[in-house]
Design an enzyme around this catalytic site. Structure first.
Site, PDB file in Angstrom:
ATOM      1  CD  GLU A   1       1.760   2.953   9.468  1.00 27.81           C
ATOM      2  OE1 GLU A   1       2.387   2.967   8.393  1.00 27.81           O
ATOM      3  OE2 GLU A   1       0.530   2.821   9.545  1.00 27.81           O
TER       4      GLU A   1
ATOM      5  CD  GLU B   1      -1.662   1.767   2.863  1.00 27.03           C
ATOM      6  OE1 GLU B   1      -1.193   2.913   3.041  1.00 27.03           O
ATOM      7  OE2 GLU B   1      -2.045   1.029   3.799  1.00 27.03           O
TER       8      GLU B   1
HETATM    9 ZN   LIG Z   1       0.930   2.692   6.893  1.00 25.76          ZN
END
Ligand SMILES: [Zn+2]
Length: 1026
Positions: free
Chosen positions: A203, A105
């Site tokens: 993240e 993504e």
């Molecule tokens: Zn992300």
């Protein structure tokens, strides 16, 4: 972005089923009407229409199509809303926890065939007037949505999105940057140790520092242990380094194919244009494949299971001895069964929502834990739904007791069922959700249908909400035990049930760090010297690529001349109700009335200030008039769309040392319920119940827990608020009411054994607050309903006039400003002026058990009406896009970072989930040097302006129109003049303000960091460690 099941769940739970509605009054050429002309079987640009359905509840027409050659599915929701949305989603079903869909993504947004420049996604943020741009990885799909109000912009963004997902470059360098890599800690020093780096790697470390998310992830993995839900789609930090670049490319080839894609468009732009562009730019280049991404049903267990996991201790937990979480989760039916899903989510609300629900009574009121666990309720984000019930913040000794209570409560529900009035209240809520107009309707729709559609459920059926309501009423009428039977079947007799507990482990972070170190050493051991040299060279290459000036001319862009030169005026009328000033704003609210009252706090003694947020929570939740707190909650659900009270710190638009403090009352209701809504406010004003200490304790515990939980998610907000604390009087107040000071204060209160003293502060605050002398009101409603609303408001004000008492202000410097700045006289609002305020520099560090930092630096500049304000707004955007993003995210590996200009006259730098701490502060300083060097182009300035305007012009819902004027006294004329200043900003202005304000003096800047233990800071005496 990694979207965990819980987030999706929240989206569904709080789904606001509506968007903006400028012109839904029927026009013959309206988008909804035009779409009704399509016929099933009709072929358009390679697609065939399958179904056309009017959805009058939501004022839209749904058109379902299939792409002939590839089988791609398409849904268009035609609606007279200019905030058009596009989204494409792929079913992504990983079978390991390397985070491959999540890293993919990120990587597809790093450059594509037609747009090979680095990071076109972030670049487009500055070349567009987008109202929303993002990408999400859920457990079983990946979605790419954007929205914009501009037709040309829509085409531009569509082109970039299509090229990104179908023809990405997926360069090895992108994979290193976004996924993971081994690199020298200091990339320019080959002798510095090798460490793991990468945006997704960091993240996910950040994401799992949030204990609630950690628990939700474990729960899903263990509930569905046999297929894709048993792995972490976002990436388990220590599994991420097992992913190779080849695997990433393979996953793209198999999953990002039109045959595995679902397209969704929404708004008033014509469908044909979208289909044509999608066919020409993407789909025509593909044939049909069998993506083979179906998720099989989870085999049912023959007996219930139990499991246990650990987490890091929470330094801010209200009671350190009570940090366990326990839930029981039940596997439910397939989410593609629309009516079953509707029934079960209603049932879930009846079981857990509000003080009248059986589980609230059984689990919350005995105060066994601080609150429900955040996973509690219906979760329809997996192919088969689940329901969870349980507590967080509980003692280990209570675990057996909680299990027993849950089982007993289920028995009780089967025996007693639900009161009819509660079912009515819930159906009323659905009616309100369908009527309420929000500005992101398209996005809400996309999220609402995503999961069901992803598993081949019918999205159109899902939109026919009234049908489900009608069927529900009918079924219940035919079988009054309908809901009880469901409880019997899904809860009592269900053997697919997981009891999952989580407890803190003092050594958790240490173990995590050790495991990461071991993983790192494993990787390093296999490296020869030439490998190490290669890593060093690649690190330098990446750094060079990140530092290179980009040629982004391949990307489409709007021009500054595409921006509307003037704003639309929002007409308001001023009136009065029993002497209290009222702003009336006529809007197409679709039968809803929105009421607000601002109550200023200028007479409040200092010692009560910290208690105001608790007062705001308590006033709507402790009972009032003849109603106990349960009845109050019931009436609020039955008669209103919600009633809330919140603190306000409103900086003045002309002077930095002036501000207004107060609380804002807000509520909405259907027109027919206006008298009942005002009656409820009236009871709260005249006779709130501030006598139940046990009730207050429940509310205190929940608030303290919520605040403690929020920090790992909103750490940057807390860092910013803290950094701005010593720069202006408004900043100081904001920190007390909503910053770390408030978090610690609530923790202290939650730890008190006796709350009677706290209870006694509430009526004292009420006397100062609920005083018509300090109030002003606003009503947004349809023109037809306005005079009635005014009459009702008048009655309400007369009813509470008894609270009118002259109180002497404790503040010596109260300045009155006319509510209508152009009028010069008439009603006014009172501001506090502290002309002798001395800003001072302070560097504060909050050590917290997170593996990442939140860093902020604030600089005192100028207020909204100052000539330089617009230049500072543009400068902040430009520094973010052209410098800070590269330093903090790309090179530094933080999830986000940048600069922004705030209405309180504070220029703020920040970073989010940042592996670095003090290094990021030097990146901020380097950003200032970059700005002062003036090495930016006209194109850079224009892009920053587009980005500023896309925020300035973001759509405003009918319920919120006129609020800038009501709250801050910022009129349309002032906005227009700000707009003109923004257009006028040029190179010289930017250079000038960068030098004048950001080359800071000692007293005008503040710094705050929230993060793990930090040796550099500890050794530096200029820091205050909290
Ligand atoms: Zn992300």
């Amino acid at each position: 972005m990694f979207r965990q099941a819980k987030t999706v769940l929240q989206k569904l739970r709080y789904l606001s089923l509506n968007g903006q509605q400028h012109a839904w009054r029927l026009k013959s050429s309206s988008a909804t009407e035009r779409a009704l002309q399509y016929r099933p079987g009709q072929r358009i640009h390679g697609f065939t229409v399958k179904e056309v359905a009017a959805v009058p509840d939501l004022f839209l027409t749904a058109v379902k199509l299939t792409h002939d050659k590839t089988g791609a599915q398409y849904l268009h929701a035609a609606r007279d809303d200019s905030n058009n949305l596009f989204s494409v989603q792929f079913r992504t079903t990983p079978m390991d926890s390397t985070g491959v869909p999540h890293i993919l993504e990120h990587t597809v947004l790093c450059g594509s065939e037609k747009y090979p420049c680095r990071d076109p996604f972030f670049k487009m943020l500055n070349r567009s007037l987008t109202t929303f741009m993002n990408a999400f990885t859920a457990s079983d799909y990946t979605m790419y949505p954007f929205s914009t109000q501009n037709a040309k912009d829509f085409q531009n963004l569509l082109s970039v999105y299509l090229d990104a997902v179908f023809f990405p470059c997926l360069r090895e360098q992108d994979f290193w940057q976004e996924g993971w890599r081994l690199e020298n800690e200091n990339p320019t020093d080959p002798n510095s140790p090798l460490v793991f780096k990468g945006v997704v790697f960091n993240e996910m470390k950040g994401a799992f520092s949030d204990n609630e998310r950690l628990y939700a992830q474990h729960l899903q993995n263990k509930m569905y242990p046999d297929h894709t839900y048993s792995v972490v789609s976002g990436g388990e930090p220590l599994a991420i380094p097992d992913l190779s670049w080849e695997q990433l490319k393979l996953f793209h080839a198999t999953h990002y194919h039109p045959s595995n894609a679902r397209f969704f468009t929404y708004g008033d732009l014509p469908l044909e244009q979208h289909l044509k562009q999608i066919e020409e730019e993407a789909l025509s280049r593909f044939d049909r494949t069998d993506p083979n991404t179906q998720v099989p049903s989870q085999p049912h267990w023959s007996s219930p299971r139990e499991d246990h996991v650990t987490c890091s201790p929470d330094a801010l937990a209200p009671d350190p001895a009570k940090q366990n979480t326990l839930c029981m989760s039940y596997l439910l039916g397939d989410i593609t069964d629309t009516f079953e899903g509707f029934t079960l989510s209603l049932l879930s609300s009846l079981m857990i929502s509000g003080p009248n629900s059986p589980f609230y009574k059984a689990l919350i009121e005995p105060k066994i834990g601080t609150d429900f666990s955040s996973v509690v309720g219906y979760d329809g984000s997996t192919k088969e739904a689940s329901f969870s019930i349980g507590l967080q913040g509980m003692a280990e000794d209570d675990i057996e007791r909680v299990k027993q209570i849950i089982n007993q409560t289920i028995e009780d529900i089967i025996m007693n069922g639900f009161e009819e009035e509660r079912i009515e209240a819930l159906l009323h809520k659905i009616e309100i959700q369908m009527k309420h107009q929000s500005t992101s309707f398209g996005l809400s729709l996309a999220s609402y249908i995503a999961s069901c559609w992803n598993h081949d459920g019918d999205p159109v059926e899902l939109l026919q909400i009234s049908d489900s309501v009608a069927k529900f009423r009918q079924t219940l009428k035919e079988n009054p035990r309908f809901l009880q039977d469901k409880v019997q079947h899904y809860f009592k007799e269900n053997t697919h049930r997981l009891t999952l507990s989580m407890s803190p482990d003092e050594a958790y972070l240490e173990k995590q760090a050790r495991a990461e170190e071991e993983k790192l050493q494993q990787k390093i051991q296999t490296l020869s010297d030439s490998h190490k040299k290669e890593i060093y060279d690649k690190g330098l290459e990446l750094l060079a690529a990140q530092s290179q000036t980009q040629d982004v001319s391949c990307l489409p862009a709007l021009k500054v001349s595409d921006i509307e030169p003037t704003i639309n005026i929002t007409p308001v009328e001023m009136g009065a109700a029993a002497g209290v000033p009222v702003q009336y704003c006529e809007q197409p609210t679709n039968g809803m009335v929105y009421f607000r009252a601002m109550c200023s706090l200028n007479t409040l003694p200092e010692d009560l200030r910290l208690y105001v947020p608790l007062f705001c929570t308590a006033i709507t939740k402790m009972g009032c008039g003849g109603l106990d707190y349960r009845q109050q909650a019931q009436q609020m659900e039955l008669r209103t769309g919600g009633m809330s009270v919140s603190t306000q710190v409103i900086p003045d638009s002309t002077q930095l040392d002036m501000y207004e403090q107060g609380v804002l009352l807000f509520s909405s209701c259907l027109e027919r319920n206006l008298p009942q809504m005002f009656q409820l406010w009236s009871d709260m004003f005249n006779s709130p119940h501030f006598d139940d200490e046990e009730r207050l304790r429940v509310l205190v515990m929940m608030s303290a827990q919520e605040l403690a939980n929020g920090i790992s998610y909103s750490g940057h907000m807390y860092a910013m608020t803290r950094a701005g604390r010593n720069l202006s009087p408004a900043g100081e107040l904001a920190e007390s009411l909503g910053g770390m000071e408030q978090v610690k204060f609530m923790k202290r209160i939650a730890e008190m054994s006796d709350l009677s003293q706290v209870l006694r502060t509430l009526p004292r605050i009420k006397k100062h607050l609920f005083n018509p002398n300090n109030m002003r009101c606003a009503v947004n409603a349809t023109p037809q309903k306005m005079s009635d609303a005014a009459g009702q408001l008048d009655n309400f004000m007369k009813d509470v006039a008894g609270n009118r008492r002259e109180r002497k202000s404790v503040r010596p410097n109260i300045i009155e400003r006319p509510l209508d700045p152009l009028a010069g006289s008439g009603p006014s609002r009172k501001l506090i002026s502290e002309p002798n305020f001395q800003p001072c520099q302070m560097k504060t560090f909050f050590p917290l058990p997170f593996p990442v930092n939140f860093v902020s630096e604030c600089i005192r500049t100028v207020p909204f009406s100052h000539d330089d304000y617009a230049s500072l707004c543009v400068l902040a955007r430009m520094m973010t896009a052209k410098f800070l993003h590269g330093e903090i995210r790309e090179k530094g590996g933080a999830y986000g970072g940048g600069a922004k200009m705030g209405g309180g006259g504070v220029f703020t730098f920040y970073s989010y989930r940042d592996p670095n701490s003090v290094q990021t502060l030097s990146a901020f300083r380097k950003g200032v040097d970059w700005a002062k060097s003036g090495q930016f182009t006209q194109q850079d300035i224009d892009e920053a302006k587009l980005s500023v305007f896309s925020a300035v012009d973001s759509p405003v819902a009918p319920s919120d129109k006129g609020m800038g004027r009501f709250l801050s006294g910022i009129t349309d004329e002032m906005k227009q003049s700000h707009r003109e200043s923004l257009f006028a900003v040029d190179h010289k202005h930017l250079l000038d303000v960068a030098g004048r304000y950001l080359g800071v003096g000692q007293r005008t800047c503040g710094v705050a960091i929230l993060g793990p233990e930090n040796d550099t800071i500890k050794k530096d005496p200029s820091w205050i460690v909290k």
